[in-house]
Structures are given as structure tokens and as C-alpha cells.
Scaffold this active site. Sequence first.
Site, mmCIF file in Angstrom:
data_model
loop_
_atom_site.group_PDB
_atom_site.id
_atom_site.type_symbol
_atom_site.label_atom_id
_atom_site.label_comp_id
_atom_site.label_asym_id
_atom_site.label_seq_id
_atom_site.Cartn_x
_atom_site.Cartn_y
_atom_site.Cartn_z
ATOM 1 N N LYS A 171 1.092 10.115 5.210
ATOM 2 C CA LYS A 171 1.230 8.773 5.790
ATOM 3 C C LYS A 171 2.535 8.103 5.360
ATOM 4 O O LYS A 171 2.651 6.888 5.345
ATOM 5 C CB LYS A 171 0.004 7.925 5.403
ATOM 6 C CG LYS A 171 -1.321 8.511 5.914
ATOM 7 C CD LYS A 171 -2.495 7.557 5.735
ATOM 8 C CE LYS A 171 -3.778 8.117 6.365
ATOM 9 N NZ LYS A 171 -4.929 7.184 6.276
ATOM 10 N N LYS B 2 0.856 -1.180 0.000
ATOM 11 C CA LYS B 2 0.000 0.000 0.000
ATOM 12 C C LYS B 2 0.890 1.227 0.000
ATOM 13 O O LYS B 2 1.700 1.433 0.909
ATOM 14 C CB LYS B 2 -0.900 -0.018 1.233
ATOM 15 C CG LYS B 2 -1.766 1.236 1.333
ATOM 16 C CD LYS B 2 -2.860 1.069 2.342
ATOM 17 C CE LYS B 2 -3.655 2.350 2.454
ATOM 18 N NZ LYS B 2 -4.747 2.252 3.413
ATOM 19 N N LYS C 91 -2.225 -1.452 -3.885
ATOM 20 C CA LYS C 91 -3.070 -0.265 -3.819
ATOM 21 C C LYS C 91 -2.238 0.987 -3.847
ATOM 22 O O LYS C 91 -1.262 1.044 -3.110
ATOM 23 C CB LYS C 91 -3.857 -0.340 -2.503
ATOM 24 C CG LYS C 91 -4.718 0.817 -2.196
ATOM 25 C CD LYS C 91 -5.573 0.494 -1.016
ATOM 26 C CE LYS C 91 -6.311 1.741 -0.621
ATOM 27 N NZ LYS C 91 -6.384 1.922 0.776
ATOM 28 N N TYR D 256 -15.251 0.805 -7.353
ATOM 29 C CA TYR D 256 -16.508 1.511 -7.109
ATOM 30 C C TYR D 256 -17.473 1.350 -8.279
ATOM 31 O O TYR D 256 -18.616 1.779 -8.194
ATOM 32 C CB TYR D 256 -16.233 2.999 -6.820
ATOM 33 C CG TYR D 256 -15.345 3.162 -5.602
ATOM 34 C CD1 TYR D 256 -15.880 3.069 -4.323
ATOM 35 C CD2 TYR D 256 -13.963 3.345 -5.736
ATOM 36 C CE1 TYR D 256 -15.073 3.175 -3.199
ATOM 37 C CE2 TYR D 256 -13.146 3.451 -4.623
ATOM 38 C CZ TYR D 256 -13.706 3.368 -3.355
ATOM 39 O OH TYR D 256 -12.896 3.453 -2.256
HETATM 40 C C1 PBG Z 1 -7.686 3.344 5.239
HETATM 41 C C2 PBG Z 1 -7.953 3.190 3.800
HETATM 42 C C3 PBG Z 1 -7.739 4.131 2.769
HETATM 43 C C4 PBG Z 1 -8.290 3.581 1.618
HETATM 44 C C5 PBG Z 1 -8.786 2.313 1.935
HETATM 45 N N1 PBG Z 1 -8.557 2.091 3.296
HETATM 46 C C6 PBG Z 1 -7.194 5.502 2.806
HETATM 47 C C7 PBG Z 1 -5.871 5.792 3.371
HETATM 48 O O1 PBG Z 1 -5.045 4.902 3.620
HETATM 49 O O2 PBG Z 1 -5.628 6.973 3.622
HETATM 50 C C8 PBG Z 1 -8.330 4.269 0.284
HETATM 51 C C9 PBG Z 1 -9.327 3.761 -0.682
HETATM 52 C C10 PBG Z 1 -9.593 4.647 -1.831
HETATM 53 O O3 PBG Z 1 -8.953 5.702 -2.036
HETATM 54 O O4 PBG Z 1 -10.495 4.303 -2.600
HETATM 55 N N2 PBG Z 1 -6.500 2.866 5.752
#
Ligand code: PBG
Length: 328
Positions: free
Chosen positions: A224, A201, A255, A319
Site C-alpha cells: 500500500k 497512517k 498508526k 485489542y
Molecule cells: C484498513 C485498516 C487496516 C487497519 C485498520 N484499518 C489495515 C490496512 O490498512 O491494511 C489495521 C489495523 C491493525 O493492524 O490492527 N484500511
Amino acid sequence: MITGKFPSLRLRRNRKSDWSRRLVEENNLTPNDFILPVFLIDGKNKKQPIKSMPEVYRYTLDKISLVVDKAIKKGLPMIALFPYTERKKKNALGTEALNENNLVCKAIQLIKNRYKNEIGIMCDVALDPYTSHGHDGLLKSGYVLNDETINVLINQSLLQAQMGCDVLAPSDMMDGRIGKIRKALDKENLKNVQILSYAAKYASSFYGPFRDAVGSTNSLKGDKKTYQMDFRNSNEALREVSLDIKEGADMVMVKPGMPYLDIIKSIKEKFKIPVLAYQVSGEYSLLSNAIKKKLVKKDVIFESIIAFKRAGANAIVSYYADRLDKIL
Ligand code: PBG
């Protein structure tokens, strides 16, 4: 590997008509390839639009069957629940995550009661919907504490699993959390609860609209980057995945999606584990708004999603998953 030579070999021959293209197609999509994210909100009788994400809504629990019925009817194997948390329920420790009456817990129970095993439920394990600072864990002097955060994530995992969640998806990027969560689940005899690790991620600006959807945009202080991955790296993603597999992950997630197809492909080739791709909110908003403005045709959706399959993804969180018949 490449044999033959023009003019005896003409690759256009197989493309000459629709049936022939269908005959030699290498990849395709079915409803089984999709996971639909569902946003939840407190209150009654609401299906609330999300400004930055056209045609995506937040649902109150009494309206949840609108979206779950649809997901089942379309044949989707799983939905992913995400709560919009009111500001007054947030604090520095994210304690609402451990409230057995929180929105996610209530939604899991309701859906499992009503639909049994007709559809899988996946829940994020992370504190960001619940913390006043918007980070995924506990904050000390601006740094997200690793081991202390894991202790809370273990409890969040156990709670969600006890409520009936089928697939826990730690999305926090703390080191070592998969192993600790697996161990805690096994100890509580929750051996069949699956873990889908958001293993690769990245610290991405493509999450913008999602943070709006769950109400954490204004709370998030800073970025983050001390826990989510640096997008300049790819070997590091393989190290993350190999650790998570050793710790007991059943599936891994990459992701965001489209800018990271190379990562999906190399994970699939190296580890042969189910790899999921998350077509995140920013990707969705870019495509949807460009289509709305008639900059591109809506065929870009199919084209962008099949790219995940080509790269080797087993399934895609999207989505668009509830409107597949209009897309595929
Ligand atoms: C939370 C999380 C996030 C997403 C999914 N779970 C956001 C982040 O890490 O700030 C993002 C999903 C999206 O942008 O569609 N940890």
C-alpha cells in the site's frame, strides 16, 4: 529547568515507596482512554477465534451483545467495527461497501437500537474489506485512483452516518478525502457526525494479523506504499495532519502505535488536537505471543500502553481494551 544537585537532591527519594510513586505519577490510564476494535462475521451463533491474535474473536450479529455489554460495563467510550467479508461478496469496485444491508450497517443499527448513546460507534471508511484486490480504493493499472475512490468513500461515509455511526474514520489515505466527506455530511445535515482521520497512517508490516482477521490477507496484491506513508518520514505526517485539520477533521490517528511515538508527540505539540494512537494487530500479536511463551511478563502491556499517554495520545485503540481490569 533542572535544578538541584546531588547529594541534597536525590531523585530516588520520591520513588521510595508505592504511595509516593503514586503521588508523583505523571500519567495514568482509565477506561476512558480506550477504544475496542470489534470484528464482525456473517452467520449465526459464532464467536470465532482469530489464529494470529490470541483472545480476539469475530462475532456474528446475534452474539455481538457479548462484546458490547462488556465494553459498556468496563466504561469504554467507543468501539470500532470491522467486518470480515466473504470472498463471494468482494469485487474489484468494492460495491459491498455501499450495500445498506452489509454487515457493518446491520451492526450499527442493531447496536444503536439496543444501546442508544451508551457507547460510541466508530467505523472505518475505506474499501479494503470489500475489494477483491485488497486495496483501499479503486485500482487502475495497479494504481489506486485518488479522486474516483473519494467519490465512493463519500457514499460509504453517508451510508454509515445515516445508519447511526457516530465517528467516521477514513483510513484510506486518499488526498483530500476529509474535506469532501465533511462537505457531503454537512449537506445532508449530518453536521454532528465526527471525523477521526487516520491522518498519519504508515505503510506497515505490523498490520499483518488484522488483514487475516478481516480476510484480506490472501486478496491483497502488492503493498500500500503509493497511498500509506513511508515510515522513513516524520515531517510528512505533520503536513498530512495540518491538511486534514483544515479540511475538518475533529481528531487524528497515528498508526501503527508503538514504533511511532515520536509522531504522536510532535503532532500533539504542534496542533493541540485530540490525537489517538492505534496499537495495531502486529503489536498486539507480538506482545500476546511473547507473554504466552513466557518470554516477558504480562506487565509489558501496561508499560507499552502508558507509552502512548506519555507521548501525548488522548486515547488508544487497543485489542486489550476489553480486559483492562486484568491489565491496569
Ligand atoms: C484498513 C485498516 C487496516 C487497519 C485498520 N484499518 C489495515 C490496512 O490498512 O491494511 C489495521 C489495523 C491493525 O493492524 O490492527 N484500511
